[in-house]
Design a protein around this motif. Structure first.
Motif: not given
Length: 622
Positions: A224-231, A263-273, A292-300
């Motif tokens: 789970x290294x990608x998940x660790x990066x998300x956390x 891209x898929x792993x981070x997007x599935x966890x709610x990050x804007x990629x 962040x640069x998206x208009x919804x204020x989501x983490x990136x």
């Protein structure tokens, strides 16, 4: 009766009251500021049905819509029968934790305390107060019983996991940063940070507090290294926000397929990629100071191929604005393609000298002439595959020998080809119709027999000797075994994954279909041998020899847990045993020098056939 533990966020100790407010839902409920954020199910030791039976009951309760509003508040579940772990029994005894979930089954996690200096705070309970509590519950008679004395000990398995996981700072860390909602096929799964990810997180923070800005996370493949990066994007944003510093996160890969997967792993966890796929977008990104640069204020997070840093290093440079920007790079698979003498890595480092770099790898290079840590710094945290196997996050591998008859037939084809044609290229023989037909016949028969044996469908990958062999295997499959030609419901489907066949988008679709179970077999040569994560991939047919750490990377493609599979299976056509023994021995020797006393925690990736036979014998005799 149910026990409610109330804790105010500012308190250092728990207050315990004896009230029943969540009838039939849990033995112990933990409330913070009046909110039930964790529950504990406790059972007597040596319960024949074990923890799994309690988890099953909890899953049944969680399907009751009456409990939905409570379940949505709960963040952490703890199950314990107050016994030490016994890995040979799986999750039948011990103390475990999980995330609450309304629609999906509860997934248990081991917890092993890593911080030897961790000392939970306990309030001494006077005899007077203890007697009062026991008398109030008509239980004074148990005070001197052995069971009561054992259960009261702070060193009992139940009390150890409670003191570790519901201590103030840790409980708040898990609730604030350790929960992820992961998008799956038709719904979301609620995941909770695994204990090695938690301790890696703590180590990252300690590293930064020591003013060190680079290091290596050595976690085995599949842990789970990608998940660790998300956390990490969550808790590091908070860490730097407290310093009034804007954070920008980057996930660096060295291949396009890994870029897509990330891209898929981070997007599935709610990050804007954000994908930076050309020089212009790279330069524009480095001019921005917003987190962040998206208009919804989501983490990136920005995912980028290291090769994009081949651009002129003088053009890609940190800009000086009033707003402080902290760039944080997570570099994936740092055991390869990040040559310290090359331009890509140098330009990445020069792009922002104040950036933080964390290298992620399951197989760091440890040879004296090119050590991964010489480039990326010391190990921040280590989690080896033997620990991952014990914890159920990855599986052991089982090497399967080729049936003797087929082995002789394949050998005869090689010999006859040499005799008939004289001097002939080895790869031409291995890609010839005769050899391919016999090889494919064995593979298809083995897959069909395995489906019956396991009573479960799964995915297979054929690692071919050459791209020509891969193409011919796929061609013969389409002629003789594909869905359109086969006449029964157990027919198989397959796809060919080569860099020069089909375009990127088509390959993405094939890989997605495979992960979904719509494709049964992938024929590959060089692609997907590292970094490819598909839990249903359970059989690897190895048709060529691969050396060094690349071999370990390839083998661990089949080590992800999937349904009831106990092993990942490696069918060895290329006789990789000699190379595996060689790299394993060399790796072990260097690990022993590198790790010192830690080496005792490192064990073999493959299951020994004799151990399996012994286990079967023990089951028969029990």
């Amino acid at each position: 009766e149910k026990i409610i533990i109330i804790k105010r966020a500012t308190d250092k100790i728990f207050k315990i009251i004896n009230e029943i407010i969540l009838k039939d839902l849990a033995d112990i409920t933990i409330l913070i500021n009046g909110m039930p954020l964790a529950i504990v199910e406790v059972k007597k030791p040596n319960n024949r049905q074990g923890i799994l039976a309690e988890r099953k009951r909890m899953n049944t309760r969680f399907q009751n819509k009456k409990f939905k509003k409570f379940i949505n508040i709960f963040q952490k579940l703890i199950f314990s029968n107050n016994m030490d772990y016994d890995e040979s029994m799986g999750m039948l005894q011990g103390a475990f934790y999980a995330a609450s979930t309304f629609k999906n089954d509860v997934k248990l996690n081991f917890f092993r305390e890593e911080d030897l200096n961790f000392k939970p705070k306990f309030q001494n309970l006077s005899d007077e107060i203890e007697d009062k509590i026991l008398k109030d519950n008509n239980l004074f008679s148990i005070k001197h019983s052995p069971e009561y004395i054992t259960n009261k000990s702070i060193f009992s398995p139940t009390n150890k996991i409670l003191s570790s996981l519901v201590s103030k700072d840790r409980l708040m860390f898990f609730i604030q940063f350790g929960i992820a909602y992961v998008k799956k096929k038709s719904n979301f799964e609620k995941h909770i940070m695994r204990y090695p990810q938690f301790f890696a997180s703590q180590s990252i923070i300690k590293t930064l507090n020591s003013d060190i800005k680079k290091g290596i996370i050595w976690h085995t493949q599949g842990s789970g290294k990608t998940a660790l990066s998300y956390y990490a994007t969550q808790f590091l944003s908070d860490y730097f926000n407290k310093k009034n510093i804007v954070t920008k996160f980057y996930f660096i890969v060295d291949r396009l397929d890994l870029q897509t997967q990330a891209q898929i792993e981070f997007s599935n966890r709610g990050l804007t990629v954000n994908i930076l796929d050309n020089k212009k977008s790279l330069l524009e990104d480095f001019k921005k100071t917003k987190s962040i640069n998206n208009f919804r204020g989501k983490d990136e997070i920005t995912v980028i191929n290291i090769q994009k840093f081949a651009e002129d290093k003088n053009e890609i440079k940190h800009n000086d604005y009033n707003i402080k920007v902290q760039r944080i790079y997570f570099l994936d698979e740092v055991h390869r393609s990040y040559d310290p003498n090359g331009s890509f890595l140098a330009n990445l480092i020069n792009s922002d000298r104040d950036a933080i770099l964390f290298g992620l790898t399951g197989t760091p290079l440890i040879k004296s002439n090119r050590k991964t840590k010489d480039t990326f710094g010391n190990y921040i945290h280590k989690y080896y595959y033997n620990d991952s196997i014990k914890d159920g996050y990855t599986l052991k591998l089982l090497r399967e020998e080729i049936d003797g008859t087929y082995k002789k037939q394949l050998s005869d084809i090689i010999k006859n080809s040499v005799v008939t044609k004289g001097s002939v290229e080895r790869k031409d023989v291995y890609s010839s119709d005769k050899f391919v037909n016999k090889l494919l016949e064995y593979i298809i028969n083995d897959i069909n027999q395995s489906v019956v044996r396991f009573n479960e469908k799964f995915g297979s990958m054929v690692v071919c000797d050459s791209s020509d062999q891969a193409k011919n295997l796929y061609s013969k499959f389409l002629e003789n075994y594909s869905n359109s030609n086969a006449k029964n419901e157990n027919s198989l489907s397959a796809k060919l994954i080569l860099h020069d066949v089909d375009d990127i988008e088509e390959r993405k679709k094939y890989i997605k279909d495979f992960k979904r179970g719509d494709v049964n077999i992938l024929f590959v040569y060089n692609m997907l041998l590292t970094g490819f994560d598909a839990p249903l991939l359970k059989k690897l047919y190895v048709g060529r020899k691969i050396k060094d750490h690349n071999l370990l990377q390839m083998l661990t493609r089949v080590n992800r847990p999937y349904k009831n599979f106990k092993y990942g299976y490696v069918v060895d056509f290329a006789d990789i045993s000699e190379e595996f023994d060689k790299i394993n021995k060399a790796y072990f020797n260097e690990l022993q020098e590198e790790l010192g006393d830690e080496f005792k925690n490192y064990s073999n990736l493959f299951e020994n056939k004799e151990n399996i036979e012994k286990e079967i014998l023990n089951i028969k005799n029990s």
